[in-house]
Scaffold this active site. Structure first.
Site, short mmCIF file in Angstrom:
data_model
loop_
_atom_site.label_atom_id
_atom_site.label_comp_id
_atom_site.label_asym_id
_atom_site.label_seq_id
_atom_site.Cartn_x
_atom_site.Cartn_y
_atom_site.Cartn_z
N GLU A 17 84.60 78.07 -5.17
CA GLU A 17 85.82 77.95 -4.38
C GLU A 17 85.49 77.29 -3.04
O GLU A 17 84.49 77.61 -2.41
CB GLU A 17 86.44 79.32 -4.12
CG GLU A 17 87.70 79.24 -3.25
CD GLU A 17 88.27 80.60 -2.91
OE1 GLU A 17 88.95 81.18 -3.78
OE2 GLU A 17 88.02 81.08 -1.79
N TYR A 143 92.80 92.39 -8.99
CA TYR A 143 92.12 93.20 -7.97
C TYR A 143 91.46 94.41 -8.62
O TYR A 143 92.11 95.43 -8.87
CB TYR A 143 93.13 93.63 -6.91
CG TYR A 143 93.82 92.45 -6.27
CD1 TYR A 143 93.31 91.87 -5.11
CD2 TYR A 143 94.96 91.87 -6.85
CE1 TYR A 143 93.91 90.75 -4.54
CE2 TYR A 143 95.56 90.75 -6.29
CZ TYR A 143 95.03 90.20 -5.15
OH TYR A 143 95.63 89.08 -4.60
#
Length: 286
Positions: A17, A143
């Site tokens: 990323e 998450y």
């Protein structure tokens, strides 16, 4: 290549990323860092999107540059909580024009003043819009420790299932530092019928400021082993960087050994961190 097709293959993937600059004045230095990371030839790279679309133009430029100039599979982030449907449609048209077919659909952080656009409230709504407006491969966030705004982990998994039912084809996790947290999370979501591929998000923590920011923002659990590393090497920047890369590499080795084949590195735009992780896994990645 659609990332969903890549993740269905029986092979280990390593992706990175990067994030665009907040201002035009820092664009070139950030673009250079992303090019150096692209030179490592990851399976794909994701490009983040600022809160409220504040970096949308830079996101577009960096994503298109990586795709067109360096032949990298690109996953462009797109947030919706502060966006109108018209703005989302404009961004999707631009992505299509640039040949970018992979989108990570995110609600995004609520602005500090609490102001949001009225068109979107949840990521699932964005997922549906993206699927309706083009032949995109759509991913979403998950998450393992539960979203900070969720009442319970069960409620969080229910919202996750809604995203998948809306058309989300793979999931990328928030950072975690204890692999058992991920293994337990995978068991729980599979039990609830969520079967799409899950990409494990790994953050190599290389300085003490990062740790303080992570724990203050997300409450991420830090294992005692990790705390001991920070206590021992936190005042020595070079040693802390090396220890952070090694800790992340050991996490990844354990994940792959236990069947988690897809790894996404939050590089913080640091080519040396991405390269260090990749070098530590050279024989494992093949």
């Amino acid at each position: 290549m659609k990332i969903s097709d890549l993740l269905r293959q029986d092979q280990v993937t390593l992706s990175f990323e990067v994030f665009p600059p907040k201002t035009s004045s820092s664009y070139e230095s950030v673009a250079q860092a992303t090019r150096e990371i692209a030179a490592l030839r990851p399976d794909f790279m994701s490009v983040t999107y600022g809160a409220g679309g504040g970096t949308s133009e830079h996101t577009m430029h960096i994503a298109s540059d990586l795709h067109a100039q360096y032949g990298v599979n690109v996953l462009a982030h797109l947030t919706c909580v502060s966006s109108s449907r018209a703005h989302v449609a404009k961004m999707l048209a631009s992505f299509q024009q640039q040949g970018i077919e992979n989108i990570l659909a995110l609600r995004g952080d609520i602005p500090a003043d609490g102001t949001t656009a009225s068109d979107y409230h949840y990521a699932a709504e964005l997922v549906r819009d993206i699927k309706a407006q083009g032949d995109f491969c759509v991913g979403g966030a998950c998450y393992p420790e539960g979203h900070v705004e969720a009442v319970s982990k069960s409620e969080d998994i229910q919202h996750l299932k809604e995203k998948v039912e809306a058309g989300c084809e793979f999931l990328t996790t928030q950072m975690f530092f204890d692999n058992n947290i991920l293994y337990n999370f995978l068991y729980r979501i599979r039990e609830k019928g969520i079967t799409v591929p899950v990409v494990a998000g790994i953050m190599p923590v290389t300085n003490v400021k990062q740790i303080k920011r992570i724990t203050s923002m997300s409450g991420t659990y830090l294992p005692e082993r990790f705390k001991a590393i920070v206590d021992r090497f936190g005042d020595n920047p070079a040693a802390m960087k090396q220890a952070g890369v090694i800790y992340a590499a050991e996490q990844i080795i354990d994940l792959i050994a236990n069947g988690v084949n897809h790894i996404h590195i939050y590089t913080m735009n640091k080519p040396e961190i991405a390269a260090g992780i990749q070098a530590s896994l050279s024989e494992i990645l093949g």
